[in-house]
Write a protein that holds these residues in place. Sequence first.
Motif, short mmCIF file in Angstrom:
data_model
loop_
_atom_site.label_atom_id
_atom_site.label_comp_id
_atom_site.label_asym_id
_atom_site.label_seq_id
_atom_site.Cartn_x
_atom_site.Cartn_y
_atom_site.Cartn_z
N THR A 73 29.34 -16.38 -25.68
CA THR A 73 29.83 -15.82 -24.58
C THR A 73 29.98 -16.89 -23.49
OG1 THR A 73 27.50 -15.52 -23.83
CG2 THR A 73 28.64 -13.59 -24.79
N ARG A 74 30.91 -16.78 -22.52
CA ARG A 74 31.23 -17.72 -21.58
C ARG A 74 31.31 -16.66 -20.23
NH1 ARG A 74 29.29 -20.37 -24.65
NH2 ARG A 74 29.91 -22.46 -25.65
N ASP A 75 30.50 -15.90 -19.77
CA ASP A 75 30.64 -14.97 -18.98
C ASP A 75 30.91 -15.37 -17.39
OD1 ASP A 75 29.81 -13.22 -21.05
OD2 ASP A 75 28.16 -12.34 -20.09
N ALA A 76 32.09 -14.91 -16.88
CA ALA A 76 32.45 -15.00 -15.75
C ALA A 76 33.48 -14.10 -15.17
CB ALA A 76 32.94 -16.56 -15.34
N SER A 77 33.51 -13.43 -13.75
CA SER A 77 34.58 -12.84 -13.29
C SER A 77 35.76 -13.52 -13.56
CB SER A 77 34.34 -12.43 -11.99
OG SER A 77 34.23 -13.35 -11.30
N LEU A 78 36.85 -12.80 -13.57
CA LEU A 78 38.07 -13.39 -13.76
C LEU A 78 38.66 -14.53 -12.93
CD1 LEU A 78 40.61 -13.63 -16.13
CD2 LEU A 78 41.80 -12.35 -14.45
N LYS A 85 34.40 -0.92 -24.76
CA LYS A 85 34.45 -0.31 -23.41
C LYS A 85 34.90 -1.19 -22.11
CE LYS A 85 29.60 -1.04 -22.11
NZ LYS A 85 29.59 -2.04 -21.15
N GLY A 86 34.73 -2.61 -22.31
CA GLY A 86 35.02 -3.44 -21.34
C GLY A 86 33.83 -3.76 -20.85
N GLN A 87 33.51 -5.02 -20.08
CA GLN A 87 32.34 -5.24 -19.39
C GLN A 87 32.59 -6.31 -18.22
OE1 GLN A 87 29.05 -4.17 -19.45
NE2 GLN A 87 28.67 -5.82 -17.93
N PHE A 88 32.10 -5.78 -17.04
CA PHE A 88 32.25 -6.79 -15.91
C PHE A 88 31.96 -8.12 -16.40
CE2 PHE A 88 31.25 -8.91 -12.00
CZ PHE A 88 32.03 -8.29 -11.02
N GLY A 89 32.83 -9.18 -15.97
CA GLY A 89 32.40 -10.57 -16.27
C GLY A 89 32.80 -11.01 -17.67
N GLN A 90 33.51 -10.24 -18.63
CA GLN A 90 33.75 -10.75 -19.83
C GLN A 90 35.25 -10.38 -20.31
OE1 GLN A 90 30.72 -8.74 -22.40
NE2 GLN A 90 30.06 -11.02 -22.65
N THR A 91 35.95 -10.80 -19.33
CA THR A 91 37.48 -10.46 -19.85
C THR A 91 37.75 -11.34 -21.00
OG1 THR A 91 38.57 -12.28 -18.37
CG2 THR A 91 38.63 -10.00 -17.52
N ASN A 92 37.37 -12.50 -21.12
CA ASN A 92 37.71 -13.24 -22.49
C ASN A 92 37.01 -12.72 -23.80
OD1 ASN A 92 34.79 -13.74 -21.56
ND2 ASN A 92 35.02 -16.09 -21.39
N TYR A 93 35.53 -12.23 -23.52
CA TYR A 93 34.87 -11.75 -24.81
C TYR A 93 35.20 -10.49 -25.20
CZ TYR A 93 30.51 -10.59 -27.38
OH TYR A 93 29.63 -10.24 -28.26
N CYS A 94 35.65 -9.56 -24.17
CA CYS A 94 36.43 -8.17 -24.51
C CYS A 94 37.50 -8.33 -25.06
CB CYS A 94 36.32 -7.42 -23.30
SG CYS A 94 34.55 -7.13 -22.61
N ALA A 95 38.57 -9.01 -24.59
CA ALA A 95 39.83 -9.59 -25.38
C ALA A 95 39.59 -9.88 -26.90
CB ALA A 95 40.53 -10.40 -24.54
N ALA A 96 38.90 -10.83 -27.07
CA ALA A 96 38.81 -11.23 -28.25
C ALA A 96 37.94 -10.07 -29.35
CB ALA A 96 37.50 -12.43 -28.23
N LYS A 97 36.86 -9.50 -28.70
CA LYS A 97 36.32 -8.49 -29.66
C LYS A 97 37.01 -7.27 -29.83
CE LYS A 97 32.29 -10.76 -30.31
NZ LYS A 97 31.82 -11.01 -31.51
N ALA A 98 37.81 -6.90 -28.69
CA ALA A 98 38.94 -5.73 -29.10
C ALA A 98 40.06 -6.23 -29.87
CB ALA A 98 39.63 -5.43 -27.76
N GLY A 99 40.50 -7.68 -29.93
CA GLY A 99 41.30 -7.90 -30.74
C GLY A 99 41.18 -7.93 -32.14
N MET A 100 39.73 -8.13 -32.46
CA MET A 100 39.17 -7.80 -33.92
C MET A 100 39.57 -6.70 -34.44
SD MET A 100 35.27 -9.10 -34.03
CE MET A 100 34.89 -10.81 -34.06
N HIS A 101 39.51 -5.40 -33.73
CA HIS A 101 39.79 -4.14 -34.08
C HIS A 101 41.20 -4.20 -34.73
CE1 HIS A 101 36.11 -2.92 -32.89
NE2 HIS A 101 36.21 -2.97 -31.62
N GLY A 102 42.30 -4.73 -33.92
CA GLY A 102 43.61 -4.63 -34.16
C GLY A 102 43.80 -5.48 -35.81
N PHE A 103 42.96 -6.57 -35.72
CA PHE A 103 43.11 -7.59 -36.99
C PHE A 103 42.51 -6.75 -38.00
CE2 PHE A 103 41.15 -9.97 -40.02
CZ PHE A 103 42.06 -11.28 -40.06
N THR A 104 41.53 -5.99 -37.88
CA THR A 104 40.97 -5.18 -38.98
C THR A 104 41.85 -4.24 -39.47
OG1 THR A 104 38.75 -5.72 -37.98
CG2 THR A 104 39.00 -3.58 -39.52
N LYS A 105 42.46 -3.51 -38.58
CA LYS A 105 43.13 -2.34 -39.07
C LYS A 105 44.63 -2.70 -39.72
CE LYS A 105 42.56 -0.20 -35.10
NZ LYS A 105 42.60 0.81 -33.93
#
Length: 245
Positions: free
Chosen positions: A91-96, A144-164
């Motif tokens: 994680t490298r959390d920060a608001s955008l 679900k998204g999370q305040f301070g994690q646009t980077n992390y949420c984008a990466a983790k959501a991207g995994m779902h597309g990759f998986t499918k």
Amino acid sequence: MSQKIALVTGGTGGIGTAICRRLADDGFKVIAGYSNAEKAERWQKTQQKEGYDFGIAYANVADFESCQRCYEEIWSQYGTVSVLVNNAGITRDASLRKMAPEQWNEVIQTNLNSVFNLSRVCLEAMLEQQYGRIINISSINGQKGQFGQTNYCAAKAGMHGFTKALAQEVASKGITVNTISPGYIATDMIMAVPEEIREQIRQQIPVKRFGKPEEIARTVAFLAAEDAGFITGSDLSVNGGQYMH
Ligand code: CAA
Ligand code: NAP
């Protein structure tokens, strides 16, 4: 029958350790991927004392060539990887508005490009043997998204597309590809969240506690089993009821 080989990236971390131990208990020869050599060597010795004989393999998961070299070493020493668990993450959390490009790039490279890198280098041999299990460790915050994690949420959501997408490409070849989305699990990763915020998050979890690494490991073991061949392209939530969808 020969022992199947499982590669767990981030195998020496909080969730990774539990996954390695559970897969070893289930009869796999387990190789833990690492980037920190000193920590990995210490970890391997501790695990040995507790009865676990793990291999360790260096790979910077963010770097394709490093993953290629890692795979070749594993292949020559042990053979084909039948189970790949893409678990390494940061994680490298920060608001955008406060996020530096480096914080964005590091998280995308480590958490998402890694899934391409390792899956790409492991896939050919899985195709040859017409068998494989690829298990990607995503996150509730990719759902679900999370305040301070646009980077992390984008990466983790991207995994779902990759998986499918990959699940469709290899479904007829005996290879399954799935994602697990853990909620907040008690490891070093959540200790980086300020205590006050962490406590607020804990209160939002219906079961009123953080998850245990072993609870993710048992889900990995479930998907890694031979008789899980009809489960592919799925995303399993393990989050204490924090997000239902
Ligand atoms: N929702 C809405 N508003 C929020 C908020 C939230 N969750 N958190 C902060 N804010 C508001 C503040 O009230 C403040 O508002 P005002 O400007 O009106 O006063 C403003 O946002 C502050 O914004 P900043 O950018 O200045 O925030 P900061 O620098 O103080 O802190 C942060 C930002 C570092 C991201 C901090 O909020 C934080 O650590 N949050 C936790 C993030 C988190 O849950 N990370 C999970 C890590 S573990 C993990 O990732 C594993 C997994 O997969 C589950
Ligand atoms: P952790 O204890 O911090 O472990 C993270 C692991 O990732 C470490 O073993 C680390 O290995 C490895 N890693 C980081 N960067 C790497 C790189 N460039 N190359 C190779 N390995 C690298 O965290 P954790 O909680 O166990 O997290 C494991 C996975 O679960 C992550 O993908 C995380 O996003 C996900 N997850 C965690 C939670 C949670 O609440 N804890 C929730 C949902 C999802 P080195 O030390 O060798 O660098």
